[in-house]
Design a protein around this motif. Structure first.
Motif, PDB file in Angstrom:
ATOM      1  N   GLU A  33       0.917  -1.156   0.140  1.00  0.00           N
ATOM      2  CA  GLU A  33      -0.182  -0.041  -0.072  1.00  0.00           C
ATOM      3  C   GLU A  33       0.734   1.155  -0.263  1.00  0.00           C
ATOM      4  N   GLU A  34       2.096   1.213   0.324  1.00  0.00           N
ATOM      5  CA  GLU A  34       3.105   2.367   0.233  1.00  0.00           C
ATOM      6  C   GLU A  34       3.732   2.366  -1.154  1.00  0.00           C
ATOM      7  N   THR A  35       3.305   1.802  -2.003  1.00  0.00           N
ATOM      8  CA  THR A  35       4.209   1.836  -3.508  1.00  0.00           C
ATOM      9  C   THR A  35       4.022   3.235  -3.996  1.00  0.00           C
ATOM     10  N   ASN A  36       4.837   3.449  -4.861  1.00  0.00           N
ATOM     11  CA  ASN A  36       4.819   4.813  -5.433  1.00  0.00           C
ATOM     12  C   ASN A  36       3.836   4.878  -6.753  1.00  0.00           C
ATOM     13  N   PRO A  86      -4.200  -6.948 -12.737  1.00  0.00           N
ATOM     14  CA  PRO A  86      -3.961  -5.798 -11.852  1.00  0.00           C
ATOM     15  C   PRO A  86      -2.717  -5.344 -11.308  1.00  0.00           C
ATOM     16  N   PRO A  87      -2.239  -4.076 -11.301  1.00  0.00           N
ATOM     17  CA  PRO A  87      -0.931  -3.782 -10.496  1.00  0.00           C
ATOM     18  C   PRO A  87      -0.832  -4.287  -9.223  1.00  0.00           C
ATOM     19  N   LYS A  88       0.167  -4.840  -8.808  1.00  0.00           N
ATOM     20  CA  LYS A  88       0.639  -5.334  -7.475  1.00  0.00           C
ATOM     21  C   LYS A  88       2.069  -5.117  -7.189  1.00  0.00           C
ATOM     22  N   ALA A  89       2.420  -5.224  -6.229  1.00  0.00           N
ATOM     23  CA  ALA A  89       4.024  -4.857  -5.978  1.00  0.00           C
ATOM     24  C   ALA A  89       4.783  -5.926  -5.348  1.00  0.00           C
ATOM     25  N   SER A  90       4.246  -7.075  -4.942  1.00  0.00           N
ATOM     26  CA  SER A  90       4.935  -8.014  -4.196  1.00  0.00           C
ATOM     27  C   SER A  90       5.900  -8.945  -5.095  1.00  0.00           C
ATOM     28  N   ARG A  91       6.830  -9.366  -4.673  1.00  0.00           N
ATOM     29  CA  ARG A  91       7.547 -10.131  -5.343  1.00  0.00           C
ATOM     30  C   ARG A  91       7.187 -11.453  -5.849  1.00  0.00           C
ATOM     31  N   SER A  92       6.173 -12.077  -5.068  1.00  0.00           N
ATOM     32  CA  SER A  92       5.459 -13.218  -5.549  1.00  0.00           C
ATOM     33  C   SER A  92       4.661 -13.105  -6.754  1.00  0.00           C
ATOM     34  N   TYR A  93       4.033 -11.721  -6.804  1.00  0.00           N
ATOM     35  CA  TYR A  93       3.303 -11.443  -7.962  1.00  0.00           C
ATOM     36  C   TYR A  93       4.083 -11.237  -9.374  1.00  0.00           C
ATOM     37  N   LEU A  94       5.404 -10.858  -9.363  1.00  0.00           N
ATOM     38  CA  LEU A  94       6.251 -10.869 -10.222  1.00  0.00           C
ATOM     39  C   LEU A  94       6.320 -12.157 -11.228  1.00  0.00           C
ATOM     40  N   LEU A 106      10.683  -4.607 -17.629  1.00  0.00           N
ATOM     41  CA  LEU A 106      10.101  -3.603 -17.072  1.00  0.00           C
ATOM     42  C   LEU A 106       9.378  -3.933 -15.741  1.00  0.00           C
ATOM     43  N   SER A 107       8.690  -5.136 -15.788  1.00  0.00           N
ATOM     44  CA  SER A 107       8.103  -5.549 -14.512  1.00  0.00           C
ATOM     45  C   SER A 107       8.987  -5.796 -13.467  1.00  0.00           C
ATOM     46  N   TYR A 108      10.120  -6.164 -13.676  1.00  0.00           N
ATOM     47  CA  TYR A 108      11.304  -6.480 -12.563  1.00  0.00           C
ATOM     48  C   TYR A 108      11.697  -5.189 -12.199  1.00  0.00           C
ATOM     49  N   LEU A 109      12.135  -4.285 -12.980  1.00  0.00           N
ATOM     50  CA  LEU A 109      12.420  -2.955 -12.702  1.00  0.00           C
ATOM     51  C   LEU A 109      11.455  -2.471 -11.729  1.00  0.00           C
ATOM     52  N   LEU A 110      10.092  -2.274 -12.034  1.00  0.00           N
ATOM     53  CA  LEU A 110       9.117  -1.607 -11.265  1.00  0.00           C
ATOM     54  C   LEU A 110       9.071  -2.320  -9.821  1.00  0.00           C
ATOM     55  N   ILE A 111       8.959  -3.636  -9.744  1.00  0.00           N
ATOM     56  CA  ILE A 111       8.520  -4.340  -8.398  1.00  0.00           C
ATOM     57  C   ILE A 111       9.953  -4.195  -7.642  1.00  0.00           C
ATOM     58  N   ALA A 162       3.205  -3.613 -10.423  1.00  0.00           N
ATOM     59  CA  ALA A 162       3.269  -3.720 -12.152  1.00  0.00           C
ATOM     60  C   ALA A 162       1.997  -4.611 -12.199  1.00  0.00           C
ATOM     61  N   GLY A 163       1.281  -4.328 -13.567  1.00  0.00           N
ATOM     62  CA  GLY A 163       0.154  -5.236 -14.002  1.00  0.00           C
ATOM     63  C   GLY A 163       0.485  -5.295 -15.415  1.00  0.00           C
ATOM     64  N   LEU A 164      -0.328  -6.340 -15.929  1.00  0.00           N
ATOM     65  CA  LEU A 164      -0.108  -6.983 -17.412  1.00  0.00           C
ATOM     66  C   LEU A 164      -1.549  -7.072 -18.066  1.00  0.00           C
ATOM     67  N   ILE A 165      -1.530  -6.304 -19.309  1.00  0.00           N
ATOM     68  CA  ILE A 165      -2.465  -6.556 -20.245  1.00  0.00           C
ATOM     69  C   ILE A 165      -2.167  -7.174 -21.445  1.00  0.00           C
ATOM     70  N   THR A 166      -2.803  -8.025 -22.095  1.00  0.00           N
ATOM     71  CA  THR A 166      -2.380  -8.430 -23.586  1.00  0.00           C
ATOM     72  C   THR A 166      -3.784  -8.060 -24.249  1.00  0.00           C
ATOM     73  N   TYR A 167      -3.711  -7.815 -25.711  1.00  0.00           N
ATOM     74  CA  TYR A 167      -4.712  -7.845 -26.405  1.00  0.00           C
ATOM     75  C   TYR A 167      -4.406  -8.181 -27.725  1.00  0.00           C
ATOM     76  N   SER A 168      -5.524  -8.602 -28.777  1.00  0.00           N
ATOM     77  CA  SER A 168      -5.211  -8.889 -30.033  1.00  0.00           C
ATOM     78  C   SER A 168      -6.506  -8.048 -30.666  1.00  0.00           C
ATOM     79  N   ASP A 169      -7.414  -8.858 -30.952  1.00  0.00           N
ATOM     80  CA  ASP A 169      -8.518  -8.293 -31.564  1.00  0.00           C
ATOM     81  C   ASP A 169      -9.770  -7.956 -30.429  1.00  0.00           C
ATOM     82  N   SER A 170      -9.196  -8.113 -29.024  1.00  0.00           N
ATOM     83  CA  SER A 170     -10.003  -7.730 -27.763  1.00  0.00           C
ATOM     84  C   SER A 170      -8.891  -7.980 -26.756  1.00  0.00           C
TER      85      SER A 170
END
Length: 302
Positions: free
Chosen positions: A83-86, A145-153, A120-125, A131-139
């Motif tokens: 909760e203290e992430t920048n 959603p973004p989280k900051a824990s090492r396990s989330y990486l 970038l994810s590695y740097l952010l965390i 860091a969060g991840l979203i992928t798309y093509s035709d949809s």
């Protein structure tokens, strides 16, 4: 494959790093190579510090003091939690079939994008950002959603490793949907070749500015897509529609290059008009160019 610290440029070389199958190792090597490179030309004097702690301030709960750090330094530091992430960052990747193009055998635009997103994810965390991840093509295909824990990486890196190029591109609609999902202001990093209707794409990009998000746009191209230097008669196949066209590349190379320059210049101009950071990268470009663009943006935010 073994690297030495003095070979830091190998860590950033897109012809070497994609040979490593483990995406987490890939990300770590790219970031380590980047960090070493920051202390060498052309970034002399530029540095970035990572910390999982902050100095103790009056009123902080003593239960959050890291006593192991105190034992080593005799200074009080507070452990930082999610909760203290920048910063909350959303990394958005185009995984449509056009991203599978490559003029070389070892890796394509999507593999380059995946490695960049992993780094970038590695740097952010590591910076205690989320860091969060979203992928798309035709949809929109995947939304983490973004989280900051090492396990989330590890979860982000796993999802990145599963991405493959598929389906047609619908950048405008997909980015509009992504913008709707972002409820709180943050940093949006978009990685795509942007091979789609340019006017609709630009309109969709502007949705992020309505929410006052900070935006970095990385346009990823293959070197041949920029130069059209094929040199001999060829049959070109659209990766998304499978439509074929026979042509003599050398006869249209100059006109193609002008059209491509107009295309990238328009995206760049519209991004700058919206106060978005724009970086054009081809898949032969060392990864430090993209990471440095991110670091510069982050320093302007704080």
């Amino acid at each position: 494959m073994e690297f030495k610290l003095t070979d830091y440029k190998n860590y950033l070389n897109p012809s070497i790093i994609p040979r490593i199958n483990n995406l987490e190792l890939r990300a770590r090597l790219v970031v380590e190579g980047f960090m070493v490179g920051l202390h060498k030309s052309p970034y002399h004097g530029f540095s970035v510090e990572f910390s999982e702690h902050r100095p103790y301030m009056q009123g902080d709960d003593l239960k959050n003091v890291d006593w192991r750090v105190f034992g080593k330094t005799e200074k009080y530091f507070i452990k930082q939690y999610e909760e203290e992430t920048n910063l909350k960052a959303y990394i958005v990747i185009d995984c449509s079939k056009s991203m599978s193009f490559s003029s070389r055998k070892d890796y394509n635009k999507l593999e380059y994008a995946k490695t960049l997103a992993a780094a970038l994810s590695y740097l952010l965390i590591r910076q205690q950002d989320a860091a969060g991840l979203i992928t798309y093509s035709d949809s929109v295909k995947k939304y983490l959603p973004p989280k900051a824990s090492r396990s989330y990486l590890h979860q982000i890196l796993f999802e990145l490793s599963q991405i493959s190029a598929s389906d047609k591109t619908n950048t405008s609609e997909s980015l509009s949907k992504v913008a709707e999902k972002i409820k709180k202001r943050g940093l949006v990093i978009i990685i795509s070749d942007f091979f789609d209707d340019i006017e609709k794409t630009i309109k969709a990009l502007k949705h992020f500015s309505y929410m006052k998000n900070e935006v970095i746009v990385f346009q990823i191209l293959d070197p041949m897509e920029r130069t059209f230097g094929f040199g001999k008669d060829a049959i070109f196949v659209d990766l998304e529609t499978e439509e074929q066209m026979a042509t003599q590349p050398y006869q249209i190379q100059k006109a193609y290059q002008q059209a491509m320059n107009d295309f990238t210049d328009k995206i760049k101009r519209e991004c700058l008009n919206s106060n978005f950071d724009y970086t054009l990268i081809d898949t032969s470009t060392p990864f430090d160019k993209a990471l440095f663009s991110y670091i510069q943006k982050r320093k302007r935010l704080y």
